[in-house]
Design an enzyme around this catalytic site. Structure first.
Site, PDB file in Angstrom:
ATOM      1  N   ARG A 176      35.082  34.413  49.380  1.00 57.64           N
ATOM      2  CA  ARG A 176      34.059  35.411  49.701  1.00 57.64           C
ATOM      3  C   ARG A 176      32.837  34.795  50.374  1.00 57.64           C
ATOM      4  O   ARG A 176      32.206  35.445  51.213  1.00 57.64           O
ATOM      5  CB  ARG A 176      33.644  36.159  48.428  1.00 57.64           C
ATOM      6  N   LYS A 185      45.733  46.848  32.731  1.00 55.51           N
ATOM      7  CA  LYS A 185      45.685  48.238  32.281  1.00 55.51           C
ATOM      8  C   LYS A 185      46.139  49.261  33.295  1.00 55.51           C
ATOM      9  O   LYS A 185      45.758  49.200  34.454  1.00 55.51           O
ATOM     10  CB  LYS A 185      44.241  48.576  31.907  1.00 55.51           C
ATOM     11  N   GLY A 240      40.811  39.797  42.910  1.00 55.78           N
ATOM     12  CA  GLY A 240      40.429  38.445  42.497  1.00 55.78           C
ATOM     13  C   GLY A 240      41.588  37.606  41.977  1.00 55.78           C
ATOM     14  O   GLY A 240      41.788  36.466  42.411  1.00 55.78           O
ATOM     15  N   GLY A 281      38.540  46.178  43.607  1.00 55.47           N
ATOM     16  CA  GLY A 281      38.434  47.623  43.413  1.00 55.47           C
ATOM     17  C   GLY A 281      38.271  48.359  44.741  1.00 55.47           C
ATOM     18  O   GLY A 281      38.859  49.423  44.949  1.00 55.47           O
TER      19      GLY A 281
END
Ligand code: 3PG
Ligand code: MG
Length: 399
Positions: free
Chosen positions: A42, A200, A353, A376
């Site tokens: 990044r 999840k 990530g 995200g």
């Protein structure tokens, strides 16, 4: 796609010369316990915008969040100091780190770069308070949004300032990410295979639902796969799963089936009795998982089958490792998937990530078609959502 002002165009028109340029980058990089940066993609990806501003003769301010600190409570581990050091190395010029910068009690001259300390330490950043937004806008002549990884958040430095700054535009990374992902998925070569893994289902439910109507194969992994195994009537022992979401998982499987598409359920798994790097790893059939087993990876038969499918794919979208690849005994599945993606003639696009960490671990950077800096944000673009960053920049472009 909605139109926004591009920073590169402003620079080409000489409009950044002598101006105070505020760049919101995403420099949220992983660090080890000593605070050393373990992966700097990044930071490297943020350099072109800063270079552009410097070459255009601007006075450059850069900020980013790092982690999720508590606003108003500075702790040394939340500091961007290690990032300032790395950025200075990459730019080949000093980068001063400025704390308590919201009221503008600092100076920056044309040709200089200052890094403004972790923006999530400022009170009001998360909730985008109007008072903070006003102060942020007053710091600059031009606001450049270049934080693709944070483009799905409407916070002070990603949204509020875009409303209050005299000019608000998109940086080269933000623009390139959006163009690349949109282009790759506009008319994807089939079969289109998505790998969505992670702990999840709940955090990735909307992406799973949206992909269920688009892809030919939806490979699930990690805790998500466990929930899907439950939905398929298999026992998963003590494995991480979300039984509350069985209905949703079944609906995804049904939606895929109805289109003649498929959610492959693991045929074999690697289990252990505890979650640890030195736990004994046992390969079992998916039908033989015991009450006290923890599923920590897909098994070799499943990995080989998925790898073969990936090699036939026209397009591959990858988000999330399929097992606990940080532990050598449970990395087989992720390693096989990574290698298959690298070997596949299909166009691959990856983000997130953990996915970036796996790509680096297996050294397949050059064999992945496009690597996104977003986690995200990458998923939300795949879902077809309009990210707050693009909504506000498009609005400002019309004003
Ligand atoms: C990320 O790491 O996904 C981005 O930097 C966004 O971070 P956040 O999820 O804390 O907003
Ligand atoms: Mg995150």
């Amino acid at each position: 796609m909605t139109a926004f002002i591009r920073f590169a165009d402003l620079c080409a028109q000489g409009r950044a010369k002598g101006q105070r340029v505020f760049i919101r980058a995403d420099l949220n990089v992983p660090q080890d316990e000593q605070g050393r940066i373990t992966e700097d993609t990044r930071i490297r990806a943020s350099v072109p915008a800063i270079r552009l501003a410097l070459d255009a003769g601007a006075a450059v301010m850069v900020t980013s969040h790092l982690g999720r600190p508590t606003e108003g409570q500075f702790k040394p581990e939340d500091s961007l100091q290690p990032v300032a050091v790395r950025l200075a190395e990459l730019l080949g010029q000093p980068v001063r780190l400025i704390s308590d910068w919201v009221d503008g009690d600092f100076s920056v001259s044309p040709g200089e770069v200052v890094l403004l300390e972790n923006c999530r330490l400022n009170v009001g950043e998360k909730k985008n308070s109007p008072e903070l937004a006003k102060k942020l806008g007053a710091l600059c002549d031009i606001f450049v949004h270049d934080a693709f990884g944070t483009a799905h958040r409407a916070e002070g430095t990603t949204y509020g300032i875009a409303e209050t700054a005299p000019v608000a535009c998109a940086g080269p990374l933000l623009a390139a990410e959006m163009d690349a992902i949109a282009q790759a998925l506009a008319q994807p070569k089939r079969p289109l295979v998505a790998i969505v893994a992670g702990s999840k289902v709940s955090t990735k439910l909307t992406i799973l639902q949206s992909l269920a109507s688009k892809v030919d194969q939806l490979i699930v992994g990690g805790g998500i796969a466990n929930t899907f195994m439950l939905a398929a009537g298999l026992k998963i022992g003590k494995s991480l799963a979300e039984p509350d979401l069985l209905g949703e998982a079944k609906a995804v499987i049904e939606a895929m089936k109805a289109r003649g598409a498929d959610v492959p359920i693991p045929k074999d798994v690697v289990v252990a009795k505890r979650f640890a790097a030195d736990a004994e790893a046992t390969v079992k059939k998916a039908t033989d998982v015991a009450e006290d087993d923890l599923i920590l990876d897909i098994g070799p038969e499943t990995a080989a089958k998925l790898a073969a499918q990936l090699k036939q794919a026209g397009t591959i979208v990858w988000n999330g490792p399929v097992g606990v690849f940080e532990f050598a005994a449970f990395e087989g599945g992720t390693k096989a998937i990574a290698q298959a993606i690298a070997d596949s003639p299909g166009f691959s696009i990856a983000g997130g990530g953990d996915t970036l960490a796996a790509i680096a671990k297996y050294g397949i950077e050059k064999d992945v078609g496009y690597i996104s800096t977003g986690g995200g944000a990458f998923l939300e673009v795949l879902e077809g959502k309009t990210l707050p960053a693009f909504e506000v920049l498009a609005r400002r472009a019309q004003a």
